[in-house]
Each structure stands twice: as C-alpha cells, then as structure tokens.
Design an enzyme around this catalytic site. Structure first.
Site, PDB file in Angstrom:
ATOM      1  N   GLU A  28       0.902  -1.563   0.089  1.00 10.74           N
ATOM      2  CA  GLU A  28      -0.289  -0.194  -0.723  1.00 10.74           C
ATOM      3  C   GLU A  28       0.776   0.782   0.149  1.00 10.74           C
ATOM      4  OE1 GLU A  28      -4.562  -0.424   1.219  1.00 10.74           O
ATOM      5  OE2 GLU A  28      -2.911  -1.189   3.424  1.00 10.74           O
TER       6      GLU A  28
ATOM      7  N   HIS B 264      -0.740   5.707   7.769  1.00 11.84           N
ATOM      8  CA  HIS B 264      -1.484   4.950   7.284  1.00 11.84           C
ATOM      9  C   HIS B 264      -1.900   3.775   8.527  1.00 11.84           C
ATOM     10  CE1 HIS B 264      -4.002   2.054   5.875  1.00 11.84           C
ATOM     11  NE2 HIS B 264      -3.534   1.096   5.410  1.00 11.84           N
TER      12      HIS B 264
ATOM     13  N   HIS C 266     -11.227  -0.565   6.146  1.00 16.12           N
ATOM     14  CA  HIS C 266      -9.894  -0.336   6.018  1.00 16.12           C
ATOM     15  C   HIS C 266      -9.332   0.134   7.417  1.00 16.12           C
ATOM     16  CE1 HIS C 266      -6.509  -0.619   3.164  1.00 16.12           C
ATOM     17  NE2 HIS C 266      -6.184  -0.861   4.749  1.00 16.12           N
TER      18      HIS C 266
ATOM     19  N   HIS D  94      -4.829   1.335  10.482  1.00 14.60           N
ATOM     20  CA  HIS D  94      -6.235   0.314  10.928  1.00 14.60           C
ATOM     21  C   HIS D  94      -6.684   0.547  11.854  1.00 14.60           C
ATOM     22  CE1 HIS D  94      -4.088  -2.440   7.768  1.00 14.60           C
ATOM     23  NE2 HIS D  94      -4.913  -1.428   7.198  1.00 14.60           N
TER      24      HIS D  94
HETATM   25 ZN   LIG Z   1      -3.950  -0.843   4.870  1.00 16.55          ZN
END
Ligand SMILES: [Zn+2]
Length: 287
Positions: free
Chosen positions: A126, A145, A215, A147
C-alpha cells in the site's frame, strides 16, 4: 571476566616480551585500531545517513513504535516522510510490522511508488497511499496509514467522525470517507496501485485525515510528529465520540474556527508529548 581475560592474553604478552616486540606491537595495534574505528564510523555514517536524513528517519522509527504501542497500528500500517532533501522522494520502511522498524529498514521511494534501491527487500503493497498523497499535496511532509480499531466503525457508518476535543482539533475541518468500491468495484480493499492511491488522495483533498471504508484511515501533516499525533488522536477521538453518542442527547463538537486555533497550539507544543512518547518506547526497548 578480568581474570579470564588476563589468563587468556598472558601467553601472548610473554611471547611479545620474549621477542622484544611488546611496545612496538602495542603501538602498531593501537594505531590500527584507531584507523579501523574511524573507518567503521565513517562507513556507519555513510550507510545509515547518506543524505543527512537521520532526524526524520528517527522520527519514522519512533512514530511507528509509538503507534504500535498505543494499538493504533498492529502488524499492519505504516509511517512515512517526504525526503527533506528531495521533495520528489519519500522515506518509509521495508515491509515490516511497525513495532519492529529500525533506521536500517527505511528505504527511499519516488512518487510513483518505485524503490530507489530495493536490494531485494519486500515493499509495502500500500505504498501508493503515500506516493499519491505526496504527489497531490506539496504541503504534506508525512503520512500515516492505520487500521485504527476505534475509527473503523465510522468508516462504515453514516455518522461522521467529528472533533470531540481540542487534541483532535484537526477533525473540525472534516474527515471525508473514501469508498474504494465507488470507483473500483469489488476489490481486496487494498490501495495496491497508483490509480487507487490517486482516488484516495482526491477524497482527502485539503483535509488532515481521510477515512477508508471497511479498512482504516490516513493522517497527514507538516511533519512526522504531527501526522503521528493526528493518527493517534483520531483513534482517541473516535472512541470518545462513540462514548458520547452512547450517553445520548445532542452533541456539541468543536467548530472549524475552534479547530483551526487549537490545531495551531497542538503543533506548537508537539515536542512535549513527542518526547514523552519517545521515552516510553525507548524504555520499553531497554527492558
Ligand atoms: Zn491498510
């Protein structure tokens, strides 16, 4: 230890004395050692910090460990920084759980997500999240980023994530929700190519946080410390907002004006909390 060492070296000293080489040998060895040390230091500096990025790399490592410590990151998620010496490159770890990231794991990428010198290392799938946001937002110097477990309910709910308190002031400007299915149909939910990353960056727009349906989220900032701060407080805010909703009644959130003012203060005092966080993860590592 001392006794063992002196016993071990005793025969060598006796032999050197016997051949009258003791002093010369000792001097030569000392100079050689100094030379070797200097060489090792130069090599270490060159390999770990080829472009003078040590401070930002340290912040990426610290931020990864801090967010893992808080449970905002687990085995997944990543922290990156725009290369301070080259705005068209960014720095992030090879594919690794954030709690395990060290300075030696940090790699350099271009804004298409290509590694400058992969050397066979595995890359985060990603990484296009980071590449496309750096491309779209020249003001962004760091991207996180996550979760985040507390944020994820807001990615599938109709209830928007809003600023509950001053540390999450950046949410007062809005936190849009990006739905991968809208442009790309049924996928594996991952931002695995530049087109998907571009779509996410477009939804982020000029905001500090974008939620990703089913996500997680992405937090950005003018420095690694601020992006990490926002990723953490987005998670805390989501938990507090859920608790406030459970209380019932009307909720009174920060206005965009309050958010802008409070966010400026947060940025000004970021080092105070950063030093505390860094001390905690460093202490944990030392145990
Ligand atoms: Zn992710």
């Amino acid at each position: 230890m001392l006794r063992a060492a002196s016993i071990r070296f005793a025969p060598a000293i006796a032999l050197a004395a016997l051949f009258g080489l003791g002093e010369v040998g000792a001097q030569t060895q000392t100079q050689a050692q100094i030379q070797a040390q200097t060489q090792a230091q130069t090599q270490a500096q060159t390999s770990v910090d080829p472009a003078g990025n040590a401070a930002v790399i340290d912040d990426i490592v610290t931020g990864s460990r801090v967010l893992a410590d808080f449970g905002v990151l687990d085995g997944f998620g990543h922290v990156s920084a725009r290369d301070p010496n080259n705005p068209n490159h960014f720095l992030m770890s090879r594919s690794l759980a954030p709690a395990l990231v060290t300075a030696g794991d940090i790699m350099e990428f271009d804004l298409d997500g290509n590694a400058v010198d992969a050397r066979g290392r595995a890359l985060f799938l990603e990484r296009f999240i980071h590449a496309e946001i750096y491309k779209a937002r020249p003001d962004v110097m760091a991207v996180v980023h996550t979760h985040s477990p507390n944020v994820i309910p807001f990615t599938i709910s109709q209830v928007p994530l809003r600023a509950v308190f001053h540390n999450a002031a950046f949410l007062a400007a809005g936190a849009p929700v990006w739905d991968i299915r809208k442009d790309f149909g049924e996928t594996d939910m991952l931002v695995r190519n530049p087109a998907i990353g571009r779509s996410l960056a477009e939804t982020l727009g000029d905001k500090s946080v974008v939620l990703m349906r089913g996500h997680g989220d992405v937090a950005v900032g003018p420095a690694v410390r601020m992006a990490v701060f926002r990723a953490y407080y987005a998670d805390v805010n989501a938990r507090l907002q859920s608790e406030a909703v459970a209380l019932g009644g009307l909720l009174n959130f920060l206005t965009p004006g309050e958010g802008a003012k409070a966010d400026a203060v947060n940025f000004a005092v970021i080092d105070r909390i950063w030093n505390l966080w860094k001390m905690r993860v460093t202490t944990t590592l030392a145990k």
